[in-house]
Design an enzyme around this catalytic site. Structure first.
Site, mmCIF file in Angstrom:
data_model
loop_
_atom_site.group_PDB
_atom_site.id
_atom_site.type_symbol
_atom_site.label_atom_id
_atom_site.label_comp_id
_atom_site.label_asym_id
_atom_site.label_seq_id
_atom_site.Cartn_x
_atom_site.Cartn_y
_atom_site.Cartn_z
ATOM 1 C CD GLU A 73 47.436 40.797 39.022
ATOM 2 O OE1 GLU A 73 47.792 40.065 39.952
ATOM 3 O OE2 GLU A 73 46.247 40.918 38.673
ATOM 4 C CG HIS B 81 47.223 43.207 41.663
ATOM 5 N ND1 HIS B 81 46.504 43.907 40.722
ATOM 6 C CD2 HIS B 81 46.401 42.225 42.092
ATOM 7 C CE1 HIS B 81 45.305 43.382 40.608
ATOM 8 N NE2 HIS B 81 45.212 42.347 41.428
HETATM 9 C C1 BG6 Z 1 43.896 39.333 40.877
HETATM 10 C C2 BG6 Z 1 43.273 37.978 41.039
HETATM 11 O O1 BG6 Z 1 45.278 39.209 40.980
HETATM 12 O O2 BG6 Z 1 43.433 40.191 41.911
HETATM 13 C C3 BG6 Z 1 41.762 38.116 41.016
HETATM 14 O O3 BG6 Z 1 43.726 37.102 40.010
HETATM 15 C C4 BG6 Z 1 41.324 39.078 42.101
HETATM 16 O O4 BG6 Z 1 41.167 36.851 41.204
HETATM 17 C C5 BG6 Z 1 42.049 40.400 41.884
HETATM 18 O O5 BG6 Z 1 39.925 39.258 42.020
HETATM 19 C C6 BG6 Z 1 41.698 41.487 42.899
HETATM 20 O O6 BG6 Z 1 41.875 41.054 44.192
HETATM 21 P P1 BG6 Z 1 41.459 41.988 45.403
HETATM 22 O O7 BG6 Z 1 41.794 41.229 46.643
HETATM 23 O O8 BG6 Z 1 42.302 43.222 45.287
HETATM 24 O O9 BG6 Z 1 40.005 42.275 45.241
#
Ligand code: BG6
Length: 276
Positions: A250, A148
């Site tokens: 990502e 990510h």
């Molecule tokens: C992304 C998702 O990968 O991560 C989003 O597609 C999400 O929907 C984002 O809001 C962040 O996620 P988190 O759990 O780190 O707040």
């Protein structure tokens, strides 16, 4: 060369390549929080409002999403790998790998035996990231995963991303509606949260005079995410205008979960190359 350090109080390691490239990885989550290529500037965004507390995910860098992407399953959002304690497994010039394996804590959430390795390589203008998962149990399992990557950008309104034109996507910001990319170059003017399926890398991010080539193997999907102003206002770990300084690209396997038979392994990688 690898040396111990800390990042906002969390135990971390600093990886320094002979040519000057450097990366910092927090041991919780094997969470890459900084990549500075030789002679370059920081490419990763980390929110200064991240909690930086054990057991809580850092907002930014490269969270490891495993064994569940987002809420597609019964586990906590994005699985558990990003908050588990990983250990350094091996070290080489310009490289380090981390290890995580199933434990009572992971089995309480996900009843499977696995080992995972995450390798970080820093060389010149290049960063290599590779996640390997092996089934060390006696039954098949399926999982979704992502690297990510939160890129640091000068201003979200100033960037463009090439390489997704014509690609099919699932629009997470619109009830998973299917879509197809019609823009030759992707620009971001509002919240975006899309899983592009079967991408054909490399992608090319242009941010004023900086250009980054983004490739992936093993991962078939690519998630593009920026929360925009309204969603950011509801996030306690982001500054109100933090969305302007980040862009998540990502490498992911979401639409195509991976299935592993006992003893089998899967590997997915993302590589970033500064080309200007
Ligand atoms: C992304 C998702 O990968 O991560 C989003 O597609 C999400 O929907 C984002 O809001 C962040 O996620 P988190 O759990 O780190 O707040």
């Amino acid at each position: 060369m690898l040396s111990p350090t800390s990042f906002h109080g969390l135990p971390a390691v600093l990886l320094r390549a002979a040519d000057g490239g450097r990366a910092t990885i927090v041991l919780q989550g094997a969470h890459l929080v900084s990549w500075i290529p030789a002679g370059g500037a920081e490419w990763l965004y980390v929110s200064p409002r991240s909690p930086f507390r054990p057991g809580e995910p850092i907002r930014g860098g490269v969270p490891l999403v495993f064994p569940q992407f987002a809420t597609y399953g019964t586990l906590p959002q994005h699985g558990f790998a990003r908050t588990q304690g990983w250990r350094v497994a091996a070290e080489s010039p310009g490289g380090v790998s981390f290890h995580l394996e199933s434990s009572a804590a992971t089995r309480a959430l996900w009843p499977h035996d696995f080992t995972a390795e995450f390798a970080v390589d820093v060389r010149g203008d290049h960063l290599g990231l590779a996640l390997q998962v092996r089934n060390s149990g006696a039954r098949d399992f399926a999982f979704t995963a992502a690297l990510h990557t939160y890129l640091s950008v000068s201003d979200i309104a100033a960037i463009r991303l090439d390489g997704l034109a014509g690609g099919a996507y699932v629009d997470r910001a619109n009830n998973d509606a299917p879509g197809r990319e019609t823009a030759a170059s992707l620009t971001v003017t509002q919240e975006i949260d899309r899983v592009y399926t079967d991408v054909a890398p490399p992608l090319r991010l242009t941010d004023k005079s900086r250009v980054l080539e983004i490739s992936q193997t093993g991962f078939r999907d690519c998630v593009i995410w920026n929360p925009g102003p309204q969603r950011t206002a509801r996030m306690a770990d982001m500054e109100p205008d933090g969305y302007r300084r980040m862009f998540a690209v990502e490498a992911a396997t979401v639409a195509h979960p991976a299935t592993l038979a006992p003893g089998a392994a899967w590997e997915g990688a993302q590589s970033l190359r500064q080309s200007a």
